[in-house]
Design a protein around this motif. Structure first.
Motif, PDB file in Angstrom:
ATOM      1  N   ASP A 151       0.815  -1.210   0.000  1.00  0.00           N
ATOM      2  CA  ASP A 151       0.000   0.000   0.000  1.00  0.00           C
ATOM      3  C   ASP A 151       0.849   1.260   0.000  1.00  0.00           C
ATOM      4  O   ASP A 151       0.725   2.114  -0.878  1.00  0.00           O
ATOM      5  CB  ASP A 151      -0.926   0.032   1.218  1.00  0.00           C
ATOM      6  N   CYS A 152       1.729   1.393   1.010  1.00  0.00           N
ATOM      7  CA  CYS A 152       2.461   2.656   1.161  1.00  0.00           C
ATOM      8  C   CYS A 152       3.909   2.585   0.675  1.00  0.00           C
ATOM      9  O   CYS A 152       4.556   3.613   0.520  1.00  0.00           O
ATOM     10  CB  CYS A 152       2.423   3.115   2.616  1.00  0.00           C
ATOM     11  N   GLY A 153       4.453   1.380   0.456  1.00  0.00           N
ATOM     12  CA  GLY A 153       5.794   1.270  -0.111  1.00  0.00           C
ATOM     13  C   GLY A 153       6.939   1.251   0.879  1.00  0.00           C
ATOM     14  O   GLY A 153       8.082   1.093   0.489  1.00  0.00           O
ATOM     15  N   THR A 154       6.648   1.398   2.203  1.00  0.00           N
ATOM     16  CA  THR A 154       7.723   1.323   3.193  1.00  0.00           C
ATOM     17  C   THR A 154       8.116  -0.133   3.395  1.00  0.00           C
ATOM     18  O   THR A 154       7.360  -1.037   3.045  1.00  0.00           O
ATOM     19  CB  THR A 154       7.277   1.913   4.551  1.00  0.00           C
ATOM     20  N   SER A 155       9.305  -0.382   3.976  1.00  0.00           N
ATOM     21  CA  SER A 155       9.728  -1.763   4.163  1.00  0.00           C
ATOM     22  C   SER A 155       8.951  -2.382   5.325  1.00  0.00           C
ATOM     23  O   SER A 155       8.632  -1.714   6.299  1.00  0.00           O
ATOM     24  CB  SER A 155      11.234  -1.842   4.424  1.00  0.00           C
ATOM     25  N   VAL A 156       8.640  -3.674   5.178  1.00  0.00           N
ATOM     26  CA  VAL A 156       7.840  -4.386   6.171  1.00  0.00           C
ATOM     27  C   VAL A 156       8.726  -4.757   7.352  1.00  0.00           C
ATOM     28  O   VAL A 156       9.772  -5.383   7.175  1.00  0.00           O
ATOM     29  CB  VAL A 156       7.207  -5.646   5.545  1.00  0.00           C
ATOM     30  N   GLN A 157       8.319  -4.362   8.570  1.00  0.00           N
ATOM     31  CA  GLN A 157       9.120  -4.637   9.755  1.00  0.00           C
ATOM     32  C   GLN A 157       9.052  -6.116  10.125  1.00  0.00           C
ATOM     33  O   GLN A 157       8.050  -6.776   9.884  1.00  0.00           O
ATOM     34  CB  GLN A 157       8.625  -3.817  10.959  1.00  0.00           C
ATOM     35  N   GLY A 158      10.138  -6.631  10.703  1.00  0.00           N
ATOM     36  CA  GLY A 158      10.143  -8.004  11.209  1.00  0.00           C
ATOM     37  C   GLY A 158      10.543  -9.042  10.195  1.00  0.00           C
ATOM     38  O   GLY A 158      10.539 -10.233  10.500  1.00  0.00           O
ATOM     39  N   ILE A 159      10.885  -8.628   8.980  1.00  0.00           N
ATOM     40  CA  ILE A 159      11.292  -9.584   7.950  1.00  0.00           C
ATOM     41  C   ILE A 159      12.681  -9.207   7.470  1.00  0.00           C
ATOM     42  O   ILE A 159      12.920  -8.049   7.118  1.00  0.00           O
ATOM     43  CB  ILE A 159      10.288  -9.596   6.783  1.00  0.00           C
ATOM     44  N   PRO A 160      13.629 -10.151   7.474  1.00  0.00           N
ATOM     45  CA  PRO A 160      15.004  -9.818   7.106  1.00  0.00           C
ATOM     46  C   PRO A 160      15.139  -9.414   5.645  1.00  0.00           C
ATOM     47  O   PRO A 160      14.388  -9.893   4.791  1.00  0.00           O
ATOM     48  CB  PRO A 160      15.776 -11.107   7.394  1.00  0.00           C
ATOM     49  N   HIS A 161      16.084  -8.537   5.370  1.00  0.00           N
ATOM     50  CA  HIS A 161      16.355  -8.102   4.010  1.00  0.00           C
ATOM     51  C   HIS A 161      17.355  -9.069   3.387  1.00  0.00           C
ATOM     52  O   HIS A 161      18.542  -9.021   3.702  1.00  0.00           O
ATOM     53  CB  HIS A 161      16.933  -6.692   4.011  1.00  0.00           C
ATOM     54  N   LEU A 162      16.862  -9.961   2.536  1.00  0.00           N
ATOM     55  CA  LEU A 162      17.709 -10.957   1.895  1.00  0.00           C
ATOM     56  C   LEU A 162      17.512 -10.918   0.400  1.00  0.00           C
ATOM     57  O   LEU A 162      16.535 -10.350  -0.097  1.00  0.00           O
ATOM     58  CB  LEU A 162      17.356 -12.366   2.408  1.00  0.00           C
ATOM     59  N   ARG A 163      18.456 -11.526  -0.323  1.00  0.00           N
ATOM     60  CA  ARG A 163      18.301 -11.683  -1.762  1.00  0.00           C
ATOM     61  C   ARG A 163      17.249 -12.768  -2.005  1.00  0.00           C
ATOM     62  O   ARG A 163      17.090 -13.668  -1.154  1.00  0.00           O
ATOM     63  CB  ARG A 163      19.632 -12.073  -2.413  1.00  0.00           C
ATOM     64  N   PRO A 164      16.542 -12.731  -3.143  1.00  0.00           N
ATOM     65  CA  PRO A 164      15.450 -13.677  -3.373  1.00  0.00           C
ATOM     66  C   PRO A 164      15.818 -15.143  -3.142  1.00  0.00           C
ATOM     67  O   PRO A 164      15.049 -15.903  -2.568  1.00  0.00           O
ATOM     68  CB  PRO A 164      15.082 -13.431  -4.834  1.00  0.00           C
ATOM     69  N   LYS A 165      17.007 -15.540  -3.556  1.00  0.00           N
ATOM     70  CA  LYS A 165      17.420 -16.937  -3.410  1.00  0.00           C
ATOM     71  C   LYS A 165      17.584 -17.325  -1.944  1.00  0.00           C
ATOM     72  O   LYS A 165      17.345 -18.470  -1.563  1.00  0.00           O
ATOM     73  CB  LYS A 165      18.755 -17.122  -4.144  1.00  0.00           C
ATOM     74  N   GLU A 166      17.974 -16.360  -1.109  1.00  0.00           N
ATOM     75  CA  GLU A 166      18.247 -16.669   0.301  1.00  0.00           C
ATOM     76  C   GLU A 166      16.979 -16.869   1.122  1.00  0.00           C
ATOM     77  O   GLU A 166      17.032 -17.446   2.200  1.00  0.00           O
ATOM     78  CB  GLU A 166      19.104 -15.556   0.927  1.00  0.00           C
ATOM     79  N   TYR A 167      15.828 -16.407   0.623  1.00  0.00           N
ATOM     80  CA  TYR A 167      14.572 -16.635   1.340  1.00  0.00           C
ATOM     81  C   TYR A 167      14.221 -18.113   1.356  1.00  0.00           C
ATOM     82  O   TYR A 167      13.462 -18.569   2.197  1.00  0.00           O
ATOM     83  CB  TYR A 167      13.426 -15.830   0.716  1.00  0.00           C
ATOM     84  N   LYS A 168      14.758 -18.886   0.386  1.00  0.00           N
ATOM     85  CA  LYS A 168      14.502 -20.327   0.341  1.00  0.00           C
ATOM     86  C   LYS A 168      15.049 -21.028   1.577  1.00  0.00           C
ATOM     87  O   LYS A 168      14.473 -21.995   2.059  1.00  0.00           O
ATOM     88  CB  LYS A 168      15.173 -20.928  -0.899  1.00  0.00           C
ATOM     89  N   GLN A 169      16.186 -20.552   2.082  1.00  0.00           N
ATOM     90  CA  GLN A 169      16.870 -21.248   3.169  1.00  0.00           C
ATOM     91  C   GLN A 169      16.308 -20.952   4.562  1.00  0.00           C
ATOM     92  O   GLN A 169      16.605 -21.670   5.494  1.00  0.00           O
ATOM     93  CB  GLN A 169      18.366 -20.908   3.143  1.00  0.00           C
ATOM     94  N   ILE A 170      15.497 -19.894   4.708  1.00  0.00           N
ATOM     95  CA  ILE A 170      14.966 -19.591   6.040  1.00  0.00           C
ATOM     96  C   ILE A 170      13.554 -20.152   6.173  1.00  0.00           C
ATOM     97  O   ILE A 170      12.865 -20.377   5.176  1.00  0.00           O
ATOM     98  CB  ILE A 170      14.999 -18.073   6.368  1.00  0.00           C
ATOM     99  N   SER A 171      13.122 -20.383   7.422  1.00  0.00           N
ATOM    100  CA  SER A 171      11.824 -21.006   7.661  1.00  0.00           C
ATOM    101  C   SER A 171      10.686 -20.027   7.397  1.00  0.00           C
ATOM    102  O   SER A 171      10.899 -18.812   7.342  1.00  0.00           O
ATOM    103  CB  SER A 171      11.749 -21.510   9.103  1.00  0.00           C
ATOM    104  N   LYS A 172       9.483 -20.572   7.272  1.00  0.00           N
ATOM    105  CA  LYS A 172       8.308 -19.753   6.994  1.00  0.00           C
ATOM    106  C   LYS A 172       8.078 -18.733   8.106  1.00  0.00           C
ATOM    107  O   LYS A 172       7.647 -17.609   7.857  1.00  0.00           O
ATOM    108  CB  LYS A 172       7.082 -20.648   6.849  1.00  0.00           C
ATOM    109  N   ARG A 173       8.373 -19.129   9.362  1.00  0.00           N
ATOM    110  CA  ARG A 173       8.209 -18.258  10.521  1.00  0.00           C
ATOM    111  C   ARG A 173       9.011 -16.972  10.375  1.00  0.00           C
ATOM    112  O   ARG A 173       8.601 -15.909  10.828  1.00  0.00           O
ATOM    113  CB  ARG A 173       8.686 -19.038  11.750  1.00  0.00           C
ATOM    114  N   GLN A 174      10.167 -17.035   9.720  1.00  0.00           N
ATOM    115  CA  GLN A 174      11.023 -15.859   9.557  1.00  0.00           C
ATOM    116  C   GLN A 174      10.636 -15.009   8.349  1.00  0.00           C
ATOM    117  O   GLN A 174      11.092 -13.883   8.221  1.00  0.00           O
ATOM    118  CB  GLN A 174      12.472 -16.303   9.420  1.00  0.00           C
ATOM    119  N   LYS A 175       9.786 -15.560   7.470  1.00  0.00           N
ATOM    120  CA  LYS A 175       9.412 -14.822   6.264  1.00  0.00           C
ATOM    121  C   LYS A 175       8.108 -14.048   6.408  1.00  0.00           C
ATOM    122  O   LYS A 175       7.770 -13.235   5.564  1.00  0.00           O
ATOM    123  CB  LYS A 175       9.275 -15.789   5.081  1.00  0.00           C
ATOM    124  N   THR A 176       7.341 -14.321   7.474  1.00  0.00           N
ATOM    125  CA  THR A 176       6.055 -13.647   7.651  1.00  0.00           C
ATOM    126  C   THR A 176       5.947 -13.049   9.038  1.00  0.00           C
ATOM    127  O   THR A 176       6.807 -13.256   9.884  1.00  0.00           O
ATOM    128  CB  THR A 176       4.874 -14.628   7.464  1.00  0.00           C
TER     129      THR A 176
END
Length: 94
Positions: free
Chosen positions: A49-74
């Motif tokens: 909606d507003c374009g600011t970064s979502v708090q509580g989610i790490p800033h990773l490259r797209p490929k690196e999101y595969k290696q972390i658990s679902k709990r860390q992505k949401t």
């Protein structure tokens, strides 16, 4: 008296100074200059909606999101990981 500088060469086949080919010059213990390849900085997910970064989610490259658990992505909330907290609050009030 002008000092001579040691030149460094790329270590990979990609030979142009582009966004994906950034290097850092490092001096080894032997006194040689070598290049270390830098990774791109990740911007992380932003609110739809507003374009600011979502708090509580790490800033990773797209490929690196595969290696972390679902709990860390949401974030455990309605629209968690997609919208920021203040925009969700606005949606609930409406």
């Amino acid at each position: 008296k002008v000092k001579m500088v040691q030149r460094v060469t790329y270590r990979r086949r990609h030979s142009f100074n582009t966004k994906s080919n950034k290097v850092k010059v490092v001096k080894t213990p032997g006194g040689k200059l070598v290049v270390h390849y830098r990774k791109k900085a990740a911007s992380g997910p932003s609110c739809g909606d507003c374009g600011t970064s979502v708090q509580g989610i790490p800033h990773l490259r797209p490929k690196e999101y595969k290696q972390i658990s679902k709990r860390q992505k949401t974030v455990t909330r309605a629209y968690g990981g997609s919208r920021c907290a203040s925009c969700v609050r606005q949606r609930v009030i409406r």
